[in-house]
Write an enzyme that holds these catalytic residues in place. Structure first.
Site, PDB file in Angstrom:
ATOM      1  N   GLU A 145      17.553  41.648  45.281  1.00  0.00           N
ATOM      2  CA  GLU A 145      18.900  42.127  44.976  1.00  0.00           C
ATOM      3  C   GLU A 145      18.846  43.081  43.788  1.00  0.00           C
ATOM      4  O   GLU A 145      19.749  43.875  43.571  1.00  0.00           O
ATOM      5  CB  GLU A 145      19.830  40.952  44.640  1.00  0.00           C
TER       6      GLU A 145
ATOM      7  N   ARG B 258      26.006  41.183  50.764  1.00  0.00           N
ATOM      8  CA  ARG B 258      25.447  41.907  49.618  1.00  0.00           C
ATOM      9  C   ARG B 258      25.373  43.416  49.870  1.00  0.00           C
ATOM     10  O   ARG B 258      24.441  44.085  49.430  1.00  0.00           O
ATOM     11  CB  ARG B 258      24.060  41.355  49.239  1.00  0.00           C
TER      12      ARG B 258
ATOM     13  N   SER C 160      20.468  35.454  40.994  1.00  0.00           N
ATOM     14  CA  SER C 160      19.598  35.305  42.165  1.00  0.00           C
ATOM     15  C   SER C 160      18.812  36.592  42.359  1.00  0.00           C
ATOM     16  O   SER C 160      19.399  37.658  42.513  1.00  0.00           O
ATOM     17  CB  SER C 160      20.429  35.006  43.413  1.00  0.00           C
TER      18      SER C 160
END
Length: 310
Positions: free
Chosen positions: A301, A181, A231
């Site tokens: 995130e 990520r 998510s």
């Protein structure tokens, strides 16, 4: 400064490309957020260079004074809005095309699903994982997006981006610093314009079958019927965020209209009329309660834009 900016923007872009006080809830998958002072649609490299040079000339800083928007699928905008300029790439940046037997050139604003469909139609395999990721190629590159065993770093060969001096650069795979990520674009204020993707030859029916299989998994396990950012948290090493949240007793936990999904605890959803503050407070509560329960600190995130109460 605002009057100054009005005049200077008008000399660069068509009138209908400059929108004032644009409601950002229309441009994020959370469907929350207040107005941006300026929402600017940019459709070509030439326009982008002119705008970046103007912003630099006016000493406007990335993320503080201006923000480059993808598909808004990983973004939480303050209810008070954003006192600055949001740049939205469109036009040429939305295109994707074949550039060889197994190569695709994709613009930063091209949707992941469009690129996946182009790959399928040309019997290319390797991009099926991104078919259900609700975002743009640019956003996927910034965070090295991935799902079901696939990641952008497996298929991207080079990326085109404007650097801090508004010079176009081509970065090859070994320069992209792809990780979980993350990428070089998390560190540098580059504006991605597109990338080259290399895939392998496959069979259309098998590619389509895999895409359908992954789609069914998403439908059965994820709360796709509600606005969300996918998510919400990064996966902590050695753990699964959703499991930690569930073990902390937070399934269905809510703040205002924001809720931990009962279907998948890794998702924060807008159950109806949630504000960005609801989402932000819920994320903060989750972090605090999971840390108390397990000692693990969850990292979101989700990107915050605008002012939030600390």
């Amino acid at each position: 400064m605002r009057f100054d900016l009005d005049e200077k923007l008008a000399g660069i872009l068509p009138e209908d490309s400059i929108i004032k006080n644009e409601d950002m809830s229309r441009h994020t998958t959370f469907r929350t957020g207040g107005p941006a002072d300026y929402f600017i649609k940019i459709s070509s490299d030439e326009e982008l260079v002119s705008i970046l040079n103007l912003l630099k000339e006016m000493k406007m800083k990335p993320k503080e004074d201006y923000y480059v928007l993808g598909n808004g699928s990983n973004l939480l905008v303050s209810d008070a809005g954003f006192r600055g300029v949001v740049l939205s790439l469109c036009g040429d940046f939305s295109k994707c095309s074949m550039t060889g037997d197994n190569h695709i050139k994709a613009g930063a604003a091209a949707l992941n699903v469009a690129v996946a469909n182009l790959a399928r139609d040309n019997e290319l395999t390797g991009f099926e994982f991104a078919h259900g990721i609700p975002g743009s190629i640019g956003g996927a590159l910034v965070m090295n997006a991935g799902a079901y065993g696939g990641e952008m770093k497996q298929v991207v060969r080079s990326v085109y981006a404007f650097d801090e001096n508004a010079s176009l650069r081509k970065l090859d795979l070994d320069e992209l610093e792809f990780g979980y990520r993350t990428s070089i674009f998390k560190k540098k204020n580059y504006v991605i314009t597109g990338c080259d993707i290399e895939l392998k030859k496959g069979k259309k029916n098998e590619i389509e079958s895999l895409m359908n299989e992954l789609k069914e998994k998403r439908i059965s396990k994820q709360p796709l019927e509600y606005p969300s950012a996918g998510s919400t948290f990064k996966r902590p090493e050695g753990y699964f965020a959703g499991k930690l949240i569930e073990d902390a007793g937070l399934r269905g936990y809510s703040v205002g209209g924001a809720q931990v999904s009962e279907k998948h605890c890794g998702f924060v959803i807008n159950k109806g009329n949630a504000t960005s503050e609801d989402v932000y407070r819920l994320i903060s509560d989750i972090q605090e309660k999971v840390f108390k329960s397990s000692g693990v600190k969850l990292s979101p995130e989700v990107i915050l834009l605008g002012d939030f109460e600390k």
